[in-house]
Design an enzyme around this catalytic site. Sequence first.
Site, PDB file in Angstrom:
ATOM      1  N   HIS A  36      11.910  24.588  -3.465  1.00  0.00           N
ATOM      2  CA  HIS A  36      11.515  25.273  -2.225  1.00  0.00           C
ATOM      3  C   HIS A  36      10.213  24.666  -1.686  1.00  0.00           C
ATOM      4  CE1 HIS A  36      13.877  28.612  -4.177  1.00  0.00           C
ATOM      5  NE2 HIS A  36      14.405  28.618  -2.965  1.00  0.00           N
ATOM      6  N   GLN A  60      25.694  38.100   1.589  1.00  0.00           N
ATOM      7  CA  GLN A  60      26.250  36.823   1.118  1.00  0.00           C
ATOM      8  C   GLN A  60      26.616  36.860  -0.360  1.00  0.00           C
ATOM      9  OE1 GLN A  60      22.441  34.666   2.112  1.00  0.00           O
ATOM     10  NE2 GLN A  60      23.022  33.419   0.356  1.00  0.00           N
ATOM     11  N   GLU A 154      19.756  20.029   0.360  1.00  0.00           N
ATOM     12  CA  GLU A 154      21.065  19.371   0.216  1.00  0.00           C
ATOM     13  C   GLU A 154      21.816  19.854  -1.024  1.00  0.00           C
ATOM     14  OE1 GLU A 154      20.085  15.219   0.406  1.00  0.00           O
ATOM     15  OE2 GLU A 154      20.432  15.158   2.567  1.00  0.00           O
ATOM     16  N   LYS A 155      21.135  20.565  -1.912  1.00  0.00           N
ATOM     17  CA  LYS A 155      21.847  21.083  -3.086  1.00  0.00           C
ATOM     18  C   LYS A 155      22.993  21.993  -2.632  1.00  0.00           C
ATOM     19  CE  LYS A 155      20.479  24.382  -5.972  1.00  0.00           C
ATOM     20  NZ  LYS A 155      21.689  25.218  -6.161  1.00  0.00           N
ATOM     21  N   ASP A 156      22.706  22.795  -1.592  1.00  0.00           N
ATOM     22  CA  ASP A 156      23.748  23.662  -1.026  1.00  0.00           C
ATOM     23  C   ASP A 156      24.422  22.883   0.097  1.00  0.00           C
ATOM     24  OD1 ASP A 156      23.282  26.247  -2.480  1.00  0.00           O
ATOM     25  OD2 ASP A 156      21.280  25.858  -1.715  1.00  0.00           O
ATOM     26  N   SER A 192      16.922  28.639  -8.316  1.00  0.00           N
ATOM     27  CA  SER A 192      16.340  29.923  -8.753  1.00  0.00           C
ATOM     28  C   SER A 192      17.141  30.483  -9.919  1.00  0.00           C
ATOM     29  CB  SER A 192      16.351  30.930  -7.615  1.00  0.00           C
ATOM     30  OG  SER A 192      15.712  30.383  -6.500  1.00  0.00           O
ATOM     31  N   ARG A 193      18.422  30.128  -9.980  1.00  0.00           N
ATOM     32  CA  ARG A 193      19.282  30.653 -11.054  1.00  0.00           C
ATOM     33  C   ARG A 193      18.959  30.033 -12.412  1.00  0.00           C
ATOM     34  NH1 ARG A 193      23.989  33.123  -8.593  1.00  0.00           N
ATOM     35  NH2 ARG A 193      23.784  32.865  -6.354  1.00  0.00           N
TER      36      ARG A 193
HETATM   37  O1  PAF Z   1      20.027  28.999   0.453  1.00  0.00           O
HETATM   38  C1  PAF Z   1      19.561  30.156   0.430  1.00  0.00           C
HETATM   39  O2  PAF Z   1      18.570  30.464  -0.264  1.00  0.00           O
HETATM   40  C2  PAF Z   1      20.213  31.241   1.265  1.00  0.00           C
HETATM   41  O3  PAF Z   1      21.595  31.072   1.323  1.00  0.00           O
HETATM   42  C3  PAF Z   1      19.612  31.368   2.671  1.00  0.00           C
HETATM   43  C4  PAF Z   1      19.831  30.124   3.494  1.00  0.00           C
HETATM   44  C5  PAF Z   1      18.128  31.656   2.568  1.00  0.00           C
HETATM   45  C6  PAF Z   1      20.264  32.534   3.416  1.00  0.00           C
HETATM   46  O4  PAF Z   1      20.088  33.732   2.747  1.00  0.00           O
END
Ligand code: PAF
Length: 288
Positions: A36, A60, A154-156, A192-193
């Site tokens: 982050h 989500q 880019e991880k997600d 974070s996990r």
């Molecule tokens: O990637 C994340 O941490 C979340 O999916 C986001 C983009 C903050 C939306 O809740």
Amino acid sequence: MNICYSLADFQEALELLPKDRKIAFVPTMGALHEGHISLIKTALTHSKYVVVSIFVNPTQFNNPDDLARYPRTVAEDCKKLKAAGATLVFIPSVEDIYPKATNKAEQLDSLVFDLGGLDKTGEGPRRPGHFNGVAQVVTRLFDIVKPAYAIFGEKDFQQLAIIRYITKKLGYPVEIIASPTLRGEDGLALSSRNMLLTPEHHAVAPKIYKTLKGALNAHPASKPTPAELTQWVVETINSEPLLKVEYAEIVNSLTLQIVNSWEEAESIQLCTAVFAGAVRLIDNIKLK
Ligand code: PAF
């Protein structure tokens, strides 16, 4: 650095910024790590006004246990954000983000987004509703923060593609900036996990990226097809008894559809989700 715990406070704080500001926005769910912080550093290269949101978005999470278990470390997060040079931190309540929900048992947000079919592979079918929830929160945050830039990791990979799609489709004047995946020395993608992993699972989790790199380096002479390479990835990761692949897919980087040949797309990504005990980790690598 100003920390706002409500929408009203945040809107007041925004008013204090110069009218011609261009905000670089980093949405997060907290439990901040170096990954982050690298997003914040990227944000600072675009603007000196960096807004960070911390909001664990219920819409989500398709699994209530996952939501309940999600790490929450707001005090430490704020210290890290101050050190990293953020301008404003927005920590809204669920009611601030979903004001139309009248009670907790009710659906928080009924907006359904067209995701352009980008949710048909990968995380999409395995986490029903997940990307619609991401679209709900990100558009709501864009409406509140009104950023010029928004930075995503880019991880997600699939999330990034979907956010790019909805931003363009809905006409938000926001430039989406991709920030590279940050990894530990062992290659494990920062997440974070990771803090939920047992020491035993943490020790074997680097095998995920090691295998993705192995796939990238697959010897051209062996000429595996995408399907053969996918199978190799699954078998290699699963050969570690503490890891269990949920999916591995080789997709067109733009449409996220599974490719059957290497010629089918100009840009190709290998994406995977792997259970390390109860913790679900995702990672990806560019193959072409
Ligand atoms: O990637 C994340 O941490 C979340 O999916 C986001 C983009 C903050 C939306 O809740």
